[in-house]
Motif scaffolding. Structure first.
Motif, PDB file in Angstrom:
ATOM      1  N   ARG A 211       0.881  -1.166   0.000  1.00 25.75           N
ATOM      2  CA  ARG A 211       0.000   0.000   0.000  1.00 25.75           C
ATOM      3  C   ARG A 211       0.920   1.218   0.000  1.00 25.75           C
ATOM      4  O   ARG A 211       1.679   1.433   0.936  1.00 25.75           O
ATOM      5  CB  ARG A 211      -0.886   0.029   1.245  1.00 25.75           C
ATOM      6  CG  ARG A 211      -1.613   1.356   1.451  1.00 25.75           C
ATOM      7  CD  ARG A 211      -2.010   1.512   2.924  1.00 25.75           C
ATOM      8  NE  ARG A 211      -2.556   2.828   3.204  1.00 25.75           N
ATOM      9  CZ  ARG A 211      -1.849   3.926   3.465  1.00 25.75           C
ATOM     10  NH1 ARG A 211      -0.522   3.870   3.454  1.00 25.75           N
ATOM     11  NH2 ARG A 211      -2.422   5.074   3.726  1.00 25.75           N
ATOM     12  N   HIS A 212       0.861   2.008  -1.063  1.00 24.75           N
ATOM     13  CA  HIS A 212       1.764   3.142  -1.222  1.00 24.75           C
ATOM     14  C   HIS A 212       1.077   4.436  -0.794  1.00 24.75           C
ATOM     15  O   HIS A 212       0.096   4.865  -1.412  1.00 24.75           O
ATOM     16  CB  HIS A 212       2.234   3.255  -2.677  1.00 24.75           C
ATOM     17  CG  HIS A 212       3.024   2.075  -3.148  1.00 24.75           C
ATOM     18  ND1 HIS A 212       4.198   1.678  -2.543  1.00 24.75           N
ATOM     19  CD2 HIS A 212       2.811   1.193  -4.162  1.00 24.75           C
ATOM     20  CE1 HIS A 212       4.678   0.624  -3.169  1.00 24.75           C
ATOM     21  NE2 HIS A 212       3.857   0.309  -4.150  1.00 24.75           N
ATOM     22  N   ASP A 213       1.595   5.064   0.225  1.00 20.47           N
ATOM     23  CA  ASP A 213       1.010   6.289   0.757  1.00 20.47           C
ATOM     24  C   ASP A 213       1.355   7.487  -0.126  1.00 20.47           C
ATOM     25  O   ASP A 213       2.420   7.530  -0.746  1.00 20.47           O
ATOM     26  CB  ASP A 213       1.537   6.524   2.181  1.00 20.47           C
ATOM     27  CG  ASP A 213       0.768   7.582   2.915  1.00 20.47           C
ATOM     28  OD1 ASP A 213      -0.428   7.380   3.153  1.00 20.47           O
ATOM     29  OD2 ASP A 213       1.352   8.623   3.246  1.00 20.47           O
ATOM     30  N   ALA A 214       0.430   8.462  -0.175  1.00 24.09           N
ATOM     31  CA  ALA A 214       0.690   9.769  -0.805  1.00 24.09           C
ATOM     32  C   ALA A 214       1.301   9.632  -2.204  1.00 24.09           C
ATOM     33  O   ALA A 214       2.304  10.258  -2.531  1.00 24.09           O
ATOM     34  CB  ALA A 214       1.607  10.600   0.088  1.00 24.09           C
ATOM     35  N   THR A 215       0.676   8.830  -3.023  1.00 24.95           N
ATOM     36  CA  THR A 215       1.222   8.502  -4.348  1.00 24.95           C
ATOM     37  C   THR A 215       1.551   9.735  -5.185  1.00 24.95           C
ATOM     38  O   THR A 215       2.598   9.801  -5.839  1.00 24.95           O
ATOM     39  CB  THR A 215       0.218   7.618  -5.123  1.00 24.95           C
ATOM     40  OG1 THR A 215      -0.099   6.470  -4.321  1.00 24.95           O
ATOM     41  CG2 THR A 215       0.808   7.154  -6.434  1.00 24.95           C
ATOM     42  N   LYS A 216       0.657  10.716  -5.173  1.00 28.52           N
ATOM     43  CA  LYS A 216       0.836  11.866  -6.061  1.00 28.52           C
ATOM     44  C   LYS A 216       1.984  12.785  -5.646  1.00 28.52           C
ATOM     45  O   LYS A 216       2.374  13.666  -6.415  1.00 28.52           O
ATOM     46  CB  LYS A 216      -0.463  12.672  -6.137  1.00 28.52           C
ATOM     47  CG  LYS A 216      -0.866  13.349  -4.831  1.00 28.52           C
ATOM     48  CD  LYS A 216      -2.188  14.098  -4.973  1.00 28.52           C
ATOM     49  CE  LYS A 216      -2.604  14.757  -3.668  1.00 28.52           C
ATOM     50  NZ  LYS A 216      -3.904  15.448  -3.787  1.00 28.52           N
TER      51      LYS A 216
ATOM     52  N   GLY B 104      -2.129   2.285  -4.504  1.00 33.89           N
ATOM     53  CA  GLY B 104      -1.712   3.599  -4.046  1.00 33.89           C
ATOM     54  C   GLY B 104      -2.825   4.362  -3.353  1.00 33.89           C
ATOM     55  O   GLY B 104      -3.988   3.965  -3.383  1.00 33.89           O
ATOM     56  N   GLU B 105      -2.443   5.473  -2.741  1.00 28.88           N
ATOM     57  CA  GLU B 105      -3.398   6.328  -2.028  1.00 28.88           C
ATOM     58  C   GLU B 105      -3.270   7.748  -2.566  1.00 28.88           C
ATOM     59  O   GLU B 105      -2.254   8.412  -2.352  1.00 28.88           O
ATOM     60  CB  GLU B 105      -3.124   6.312  -0.526  1.00 28.88           C
ATOM     61  CG  GLU B 105      -4.102   7.173   0.252  1.00 28.88           C
ATOM     62  CD  GLU B 105      -3.645   7.420   1.679  1.00 28.88           C
ATOM     63  OE1 GLU B 105      -4.457   7.235   2.588  1.00 28.88           O
ATOM     64  OE2 GLU B 105      -2.484   7.820   1.877  1.00 28.88           O
TER      65      GLU B 105
ATOM     66  N   GLN C 116      -5.501   2.054  -7.214  1.00 23.99           N
ATOM     67  CA  GLN C 116      -5.502   2.993  -6.102  1.00 23.99           C
ATOM     68  C   GLN C 116      -6.811   2.820  -5.347  1.00 23.99           C
ATOM     69  O   GLN C 116      -7.764   2.220  -5.840  1.00 23.99           O
ATOM     70  CB  GLN C 116      -5.376   4.435  -6.604  1.00 23.99           C
ATOM     71  CG  GLN C 116      -4.049   4.750  -7.277  1.00 23.99           C
ATOM     72  CD  GLN C 116      -3.556   6.132  -6.947  1.00 23.99           C
ATOM     73  OE1 GLN C 116      -3.240   6.437  -5.801  1.00 23.99           O
ATOM     74  NE2 GLN C 116      -3.499   6.990  -7.953  1.00 23.99           N
ATOM     75  N   PHE C 117      -6.862   3.371  -4.146  1.00 20.48           N
ATOM     76  CA  PHE C 117      -8.120   3.378  -3.410  1.00 20.48           C
ATOM     77  C   PHE C 117      -9.100   4.288  -4.145  1.00 20.48           C
ATOM     78  O   PHE C 117      -8.744   5.392  -4.553  1.00 20.48           O
ATOM     79  CB  PHE C 117      -7.912   3.899  -1.987  1.00 20.48           C
ATOM     80  CG  PHE C 117      -7.017   3.025  -1.153  1.00 20.48           C
ATOM     81  CD1 PHE C 117      -7.394   1.733  -0.818  1.00 20.48           C
ATOM     82  CD2 PHE C 117      -5.790   3.494  -0.692  1.00 20.48           C
ATOM     83  CE1 PHE C 117      -6.568   0.932  -0.047  1.00 20.48           C
ATOM     84  CE2 PHE C 117      -4.961   2.702   0.077  1.00 20.48           C
ATOM     85  CZ  PHE C 117      -5.350   1.411   0.398  1.00 20.48           C
TER      86      PHE C 117
ATOM     87  N   ASN D 263     -10.377   4.492   6.319  1.00 17.05           N
ATOM     88  CA  ASN D 263      -8.911   4.512   6.360  1.00 17.05           C
ATOM     89  C   ASN D 263      -8.445   5.383   7.526  1.00 17.05           C
ATOM     90  O   ASN D 263      -9.260   5.958   8.251  1.00 17.05           O
ATOM     91  CB  ASN D 263      -8.330   4.984   5.023  1.00 17.05           C
ATOM     92  CG  ASN D 263      -8.303   6.495   4.872  1.00 17.05           C
ATOM     93  OD1 ASN D 263      -9.082   7.214   5.486  1.00 17.05           O
ATOM     94  ND2 ASN D 263      -7.404   6.981   4.050  1.00 17.05           N
ATOM     95  N   GLN D 264      -7.144   5.476   7.696  1.00 18.22           N
ATOM     96  CA  GLN D 264      -6.582   6.115   8.883  1.00 18.22           C
ATOM     97  C   GLN D 264      -6.737   7.631   8.884  1.00 18.22           C
ATOM     98  O   GLN D 264      -6.481   8.272   9.910  1.00 18.22           O
ATOM     99  CB  GLN D 264      -5.100   5.734   9.034  1.00 18.22           C
ATOM    100  CG  GLN D 264      -4.127   6.513   8.165  1.00 18.22           C
ATOM    101  CD  GLN D 264      -4.194   6.150   6.692  1.00 18.22           C
ATOM    102  OE1 GLN D 264      -4.767   5.133   6.324  1.00 18.22           O
ATOM    103  NE2 GLN D 264      -3.592   6.979   5.849  1.00 18.22           N
TER     104      GLN D 264
END
Length: 267
Positions: free
Chosen positions: A18-23, A52-53, A73-74, A119-120
């Motif tokens: 799970r990749h945070d802050a993709t952009k 990704g997120e 992505q989510f 999500n968190q």
């Protein structure tokens, strides 16, 4: 960073990332990571899923998906609509049907996008569903309540709402993703209250029943090809009802979501 990721999937046999802050990360990193992960996937004969997120428009989210990039992505765009629809009686089901069609027109009818229950970064669904939290509350107030208040589930109808939310995610195209604790109906305000320790014991009767319903939904999804690969058609979309059909060769399943009494029916 890429070498560290490769170490995790080779030494610890991770199933994905799970990749945070993709952009906020340059595309050349995603392309380098994806290329090397694909090589390991071939060596291990195992598909390593990368999701990704990214908050933003359909086009922005979709720009990080595809050949040489991430698998998915989510689907926050649909989640932002689904959250109030399933949490409240007032929000119309027609909005959800329209959001679903918009997602399908962007990502296609067979995709790997993540359909989430939470999500968190957000207060827990149950906090909205039982009326404890209000959608008009400022974000900082959610966080204040997360530090100061001890939130518990105030209305058992919230468990039925959570079951319906999961039924929706389990039966539409994409990958259903359960934010930990949602399978038993954990509640909470903003961060850090939405990150309580997972509970495995001393569950209430309502929590056990919800856990069993979601386990049944997972089993149903995994044993019916129409739920995994079937064509998707919306049959009815009204203020209180969303009905859709999935068909895979000779297997056809109709799913009815009815907000008037919070029931889910399979036919």
């Amino acid at each position: 960073m890429v070498d560290s990721a490769l170490h995790w999937i080779t030494e610890y046999d991770f199933d994905g990332f799970r990749h945070d802050a993709t952009k906020h990360i340059p595309n050349n990193f995603w392309r380098t990571l994806n290329k090397k992960v694909k090589i390991v996937s071939q060596e291990k004969n195992k598909y390593i899923y990368q999701i990704g997120e990214t908050y933003g428009t359909h086009d922005l989210i979709n720009s990080y998906i595809g050949s040489g990039l991430l698998d998915a992505q989510f689907d926050f765009t649909m989640y932002d609509v689904a959250l109030p629809v399933f949490a409240t009686q007032e929000e119309s089901m027609t909005r959800l049907g329209e959001a679903l069609e918009a997602s399908l027109s962007t990502y296609g009818y067979h995709h790997l996008m993540g359909n989430i229950t939470g999500n968190q970064d957000k207060p827990r669904f149950m906090g909205y569903a039982d009326g404890t939290l209000n959608f008009n509350t400022p974000r900082q107030e959610y966080k204040r309540r997360g530090w100061k208040d001890s939130i518990t589930v105030q209305d058992s109808i919230a468990y039925k709402k959570m079951a319906m939310f999961n039924a929706f995610n389990m039966t539409i195209p994409g990958i259903p993703i359960i934010y930990y604790g949602d399978e038993i109906g954990m509640t909470g305000a903003g961060d850090p209250d939405n990150r309580r320790m997972m509970r495995f014991e001393n569950l209430s009767q309502h929590e056990k029943q919800l856990q069993q319903k979601i386990a049944q939904l997972i089993k149903y999804r995994n044993t019916h090809m129409a739920m995994l690969y079937g064509d998707f058609t919306i049959v009815e979309n009204t203020e209180t009802r969303l009905v859709y059909k999935r068909k895979y060769f000779t297997e056809g399943i109709t799913v009815e979501l009815d907000k008037s009494n919070w029931t889910v029916t399979f036919k």
